[in-house]
Enzyme design. Structure first.
Site, PDB file in Angstrom:
ATOM      1  N   ASP A 238       0.826  -1.196   0.000  1.00  0.00           N
ATOM      2  CA  ASP A 238       0.000   0.000   0.000  1.00  0.00           C
ATOM      3  C   ASP A 238       0.869   1.257   0.000  1.00  0.00           C
ATOM      4  O   ASP A 238       0.577   2.234  -0.699  1.00  0.00           O
ATOM      5  CB  ASP A 238      -0.901   0.011   1.234  1.00  0.00           C
ATOM      6  CG  ASP A 238      -1.985  -1.044   1.169  1.00  0.00           C
ATOM      7  OD1 ASP A 238      -1.914  -1.901   0.275  1.00  0.00           O
ATOM      8  OD2 ASP A 238      -2.896  -1.013   2.001  1.00  0.00           O
TER       9      ASP A 238
ATOM     10  N   CYS B 121       4.364  -1.028   8.636  1.00  0.00           N
ATOM     11  CA  CYS B 121       4.317   0.375   9.068  1.00  0.00           C
ATOM     12  C   CYS B 121       4.041   0.494  10.559  1.00  0.00           C
ATOM     13  O   CYS B 121       3.189  -0.188  11.109  1.00  0.00           O
ATOM     14  CB  CYS B 121       3.257   1.113   8.272  1.00  0.00           C
ATOM     15  SG  CYS B 121       3.607   1.175   6.502  1.00  0.00           S
TER      16      CYS B 121
ATOM     17  N   SER C  60      -6.158   4.895   4.427  1.00  0.00           N
ATOM     18  CA  SER C  60      -5.079   4.191   5.107  1.00  0.00           C
ATOM     19  C   SER C  60      -5.296   4.289   6.603  1.00  0.00           C
ATOM     20  O   SER C  60      -5.902   5.242   7.109  1.00  0.00           O
ATOM     21  CB  SER C  60      -3.736   4.831   4.748  1.00  0.00           C
ATOM     22  OG  SER C  60      -2.730   4.400   5.623  1.00  0.00           O
TER      23      SER C  60
END
Length: 566
Positions: A85, A198, A474
């Site tokens: 992503d 992340c 996101s």
């Protein structure tokens, strides 16, 4: 020779005179008669050289396989795909992200069925690999578990922790002239120091926690950072546990109960997690045959306070939570307040209450606070309806204090058009940014909008505009943002009827998202509306469009439990 009773599926592939050809081929790559007499445990990885998020999975797979062998099984490793992503964000390639969730689940299923595995360990990392792996586990219902390869360490610049979100927001600040090329480059170079997903409570870490709270990942395993010293041991333990689950005949659907899903939602709400958890938990529940609706998220979030200060809404990253004492600290607060089901079972045999009781906070930690003095009284999301979202939409509440906004619509039919408008300064305080035709069908693939939302924040407009879309956000997104609008514009949802300048109202307390246009006027506009031509007419995207469900149903392409035969 008698068949090992644990070879409930693999015996048909490896045992008996008629299976000599299969054994011959497996011996060609090093498997022995002794190996093939043991139960076969698939080890699925989503390793790919396009991101840091899954980059340590081949190493971890080796440790998982060691554990399987030690426990009396024979591991067989295989790989499936992933889409980054973070790398694809803001491009046409981002349309492949949600589609990849379905491909991952399908490919794990095909390999497991095609090679008659007796059990399964799914190693997951980047956003869509986690629900994709869990969906496959629920669909196959083979004894097994999901194992998260861990979060990335925070980057450092000028003594401040960085995540990938800081880079996206720096792009917005750069476009607004607030930072120069050198500063942008310094942030870019420092933000991502190595392997791991992340670092904030973005989608990967939200879903990693959700799988532990659901019970399909061993307690404590997912929180260990990607490069943490304990990760190898956790991987070995996961391999051993997979064989034990086979011996005990414990299957994923035994673990994935309604109570487990409610615990997962509570954990997501209590940590200000990613709105993508709504899509993914709905999809996993459908595969597990558990009744779960979008409205359940609103009920649970409304009663669940935020107790963890995690980015993007809070101050800390996933590694900080691990060092503070782990996910169990959140479990302890939820169980103590009666906001979770203490009796729900984890795949490792412990109950949710056991896990909460065992949690020990590091002295002086400030990541998780008492439920009696929460960071916010209600959870990180709400579900709204209205004439723009008759089937529901998701608003992220963590990371801002606003609950009402009325403003003129600024309408864009593609994410790229909106990003250009933000960068050029065309978006003004008070605006309601509308991005449509980006839903599951319209995109196709329901792109995330981090490039746009981060640019809005970076330009200094985060507190002054709202954004609504039939696409997704996101987990790194913060600000007054509404996504997953259903029905989406491409299938006739009223979002497709909004015109530039229309007044749009977002009212969280009333759970309403409306365009202030009469029903009669909307009916007149509908007469002139035409569905846009499909952007893809061949290949996987075209196939996806023909089978994907609404975002309000998890944007899933599988029929769910009704399609399973194991």
């Amino acid at each position: 020779m008698a068949t090992n009773p644990l070879k409930k599926h693999s015996a048909e592939m490896t045992d008996g005179p008629s299976r000599a050809p299969a054994r011959a081929m497996l011996k060609a790559i090093g498997f022995t008669d002794e190996d093939l007499a043991k139960p076969l445990i698939g080890v699925a990885t989503t390793w790919i050289e396009t991101m840091p998020c899954n980059f340590n999975q081949r190493e971890l797979a080796g440790y998982v396989k060691e554990g399987i062998r030690e426990a009396g099984g024979t591991p067989m490793e295989f790989n499936t795909i992933a889409v980054s992503d973070g790398v694809a964000m803001g491009t046409e390639g981002m349309k492949g992200s949600l589609v990849s969730r379905e491909v991952i689940a399908d490919s794990i299923e095909v390999v497991a069925r095609g090679h008659s595995f007796d059990g399964l360990v799914v190693i997951v990392g980047c956003d869509k690999t986690i629900p994709g792996g869990a969906m496959a586990l629920a669909r196959l219902n083979l004894p097994g578990l999901a194992f998260y390869n861990g979060s990335i360490a925070p980057g450092k610049l000028d003594g401040v922790d960085l995540t990938i979100l800081d880079v996206f927001e720096a792009v917005g600040a750069h476009g607004a002239g607030k930072i120069d090329d050198a500063r942008l480059k310094a942030i870019e170079d420092a933000a991502c120091p190595g392997a791991g997903a992340c670092g904030g409570q973005f989608t990967a870490n939200t879903m990693a926690m959700a799988l532990e709270f659901l019970g399909i990942s061993p307690a404590g395993a997912n929180a260990v950072p990607a490069l943490g010293r304990a990760k190898a041991d956790a991987a070995r333990d996961a391999g051993r546990l997979a064989v034990q689950l086979l011996k005990d005949d414990v299957k994923p659907r035994d673990i994935m109960t309604r109570e487990g899903f409610e615990n997962a939602i509570a954990g997501f709400a209590a940590t200000g997690g990613s709105t993508n958890a709504v899509l993914h938990l709905l999809a996993i529940a459908r595969e597990a045959g558990v009744e779960l609706t979008i409205d359940d998220f609103d009920v649970i979030s409304e009663r669940t306070p935020i107790v963890a200060s995690l980015k993007p809404a809070g101050a800390y990253v996933a590694e900080d939570l691990y060092n503070a004492g782990g996910y169990g600290l959140v479990s302890k607060e939820l169980v103590g307040a009666g906001l979770a089901h203490a009796g729900a079972r984890n795949v490792d045999g412990a109950t949710f209450g056991d896990i909460a009781d065992a949690a020990v906070a590091t002295a002086g930690q400030q990541v998780v606070v008492s439920v009696k003095q929460p960071l916010k009284a209600t959870g990180g999301i709400a579900i709204m309806r209205g004439n723009l979202a008759t089937d529901g939409c998701v608003v992220k509440l963590a990371g801002h204090e606003r609950s009402f906004h009325r403003g003129p619509a600024r309408v864009f039919d593609r994410e790229e058009e909106c990003f250009a408008a933000v960068q050029s300064g065309a978006i003004k305080p008070g605006d309601v940014v509308v991005i449509r035709y980006e839903g599951p069908v319209g995109g196709p693939g329901m792109r995330e909008m981090l490039g746009v939302t981060a640019a809005i924040v970076g330009a200094g407009l985060g507190d002054d505009v709202a954004l609504i879309t039939d696409g997704r956000f996101s987990g790194a997104t913060h600000g007054f943002m509404v996504g997953h609008i259903a029905p989406e514009a491409a299938v006739g949802g009223n979002l497709g009827l909004v015109r530039e300048g229309d007044s749009i109202v977002l009212d969280v307390e009333k759970r309403r998202l409306d365009v202030e246009v009469s029903d009669a006027e909307l009916a007149e506009r509908r007469k002139a509306w035409r569905a846009p031509a499909p952007r893809y007419t061949t290949g996987v995207f075209a196939k996806y469009v023909r089978s994907v469900a609404s975002a309000s149903e998890g944007a899933i392409t599988s029929p769910g439990l009704a399609g399973s035969v194991w």
